[in-house]
Design a protein around this motif. Structure first.
Motif, PDB file in Angstrom:
ATOM      1  N   GLU A 176       0.847  -1.188   0.000  1.00 53.54           N
ATOM      2  CA  GLU A 176       0.000   0.000   0.000  1.00 53.54           C
ATOM      3  C   GLU A 176       0.890   1.247   0.000  1.00 53.54           C
ATOM      4  N   LEU A 191       1.607   4.583   0.919  1.00 58.91           N
ATOM      5  CA  LEU A 191       1.053   5.410   1.976  1.00 58.91           C
ATOM      6  C   LEU A 191       1.860   6.660   2.284  1.00 58.91           C
ATOM      7  N   ARG A 216      -1.769   2.196   9.568  1.00 60.55           N
ATOM      8  CA  ARG A 216      -2.213   2.444   8.199  1.00 60.55           C
ATOM      9  C   ARG A 216      -3.284   3.532   8.165  1.00 60.55           C
ATOM     10  N   ARG A 218      -2.932   7.217   6.271  1.00 61.57           N
ATOM     11  CA  ARG A 218      -3.896   7.643   5.246  1.00 61.57           C
ATOM     12  C   ARG A 218      -4.448   9.035   5.545  1.00 61.57           C
TER      13      ARG A 218
END
Length: 309
Positions: free
Chosen positions: A157, A159, A287, A291
């Motif tokens: 991911e 990020l 996470r 974000r």
């Protein structure tokens, strides 16, 4: 040795009856008898003696019981050590000066008492770090890795984008400009000592150099960040590239300048690698934090061809 047989033996010893042990373990009395018989065959001694009132430990059983309890306790501790939420989240931030380390630190500051461990696999490239995640040596790693190179069972991911800045001394021709475009750096020497040819950051800088006709080299030994700062301060032609979130310190007398890059802004795309089935609550919180709190990426950016814009 059968762990369930050990557990059954300890339960019978504590309850004094096969049926009571069966009720506590949620199995039949026949299953209890079979487990005890198998354990006695394994140890080659009689551990329990049946009586009209239930069962009691034999002399060998009395010797065996404390050891059996220690084994079961060790197994319980081992299971707790790897159970999500019962151990620190181990995150590879690559280098403690750069953006991922700073982002994880800010997360920790905003979540006091969070159980995490920031490590630096600075000698491993992206493929090696990803393998460490696969093997469970670490839980997550910030790397720049193309999607087609992400191992099976690993999620990736993006990020954290780190915009690049030019770092140079006061005598450099670009020392007083408010910003500079990457194309305008053509002809200037950009020195990034310590680049290894087998790393993802080497591939990133090579693609950046090719895209804008830059001269980026890693010539000479790398004597550390302090020596690099000294060299920049003393040079009228030398510059290096750093991330806008990187934390470097130098003496006030060096008067180094950080010049933003725009038109476009090159960004280093940090991708968080983690096991697809990983359920550690701290990873989920990290996470979510990244974000919602990550720096805003400029609209006009340059990233390597493999990264999603």
């Amino acid at each position: 040795m059968d762990v369930e047989a050990l557990r059954t033996f300890v339960t019978v010893a504590e309850t004094g009856q096969f049926q009571a042990a069966a009720d506590e373990l949620g199995i039949s009395q026949q299953a209890v008898s079979k487990r005890i018989a198998a354990l006695e065959r394994r140890t080659e001694v009689r551990l329990l003696v049946r009586t009209s009132r239930g069962s009691r430990l034999s002399p060998d059983g009395q010797v065996f019981l404390p050891h059996a309890k220690k084994v079961l306790r060790a197994i319980e501790l081992a299971e707790q050590a790897v159970r999500p939420g019962s151990r620190p989240l181990r995150v590879d931030v690559l280098n403690r000066r750069i953006a991922p380390a700073q982002a994880v630190y800010r997360f920790y500051r905003s979540h006091p008492g969070t159980d995490l461990d920031a490590v630096t696999l600075s000698m491993e490239n992206a493929a090696q770090a990803a393998q460490a995640v696969v093997e469970g040596t670490i839980d997550a790693s910030f790397r720049a890795l193309p999607a087609d190179q992400v191992p099976a069972g690993i999620s990736a991911e993006r990020l954290l984008d780190a915009p690049l800045e030019l770092l140079l001394g006061p005598g450099h021709p670009l020392a007083d400009v408010p910003w500079v475009s990457p194309a305008a750096l053509a002809g200037h020497r950009i020195w990034i000592p310590g680049i290894r040819s087998d790393t993802e950051w080497a591939a990133f800088y090579q693609e950046l150099a090719d895209a804008f006709g830059l001269s980026i080299d890693a010539l000479g030994p790398h004597f550390g960040d302090e020596a690099l700062m000294d060299a920049l301060a003393d040079s009228a032609s030398l510059a290096t590239l750093v991330g806008s979130g990187d934390r470097y310190l130098w003496p006030r007398t060096h008067d180094l300048r950080r010049i933003p890059l725009h038109d476009p802004t090159p960004v280093y795309p940090h991708v968080l690698l983690f096991r697809s089935q990983e359920q550690h609550p701290v990873l989920t919180a990290l996470r979510d934090h990244l974000r919602t709190t990550g720096p805003r990426t400029p609209c006009d950016v340059w990233v390597p061809g493999w990264a999603d814009r």
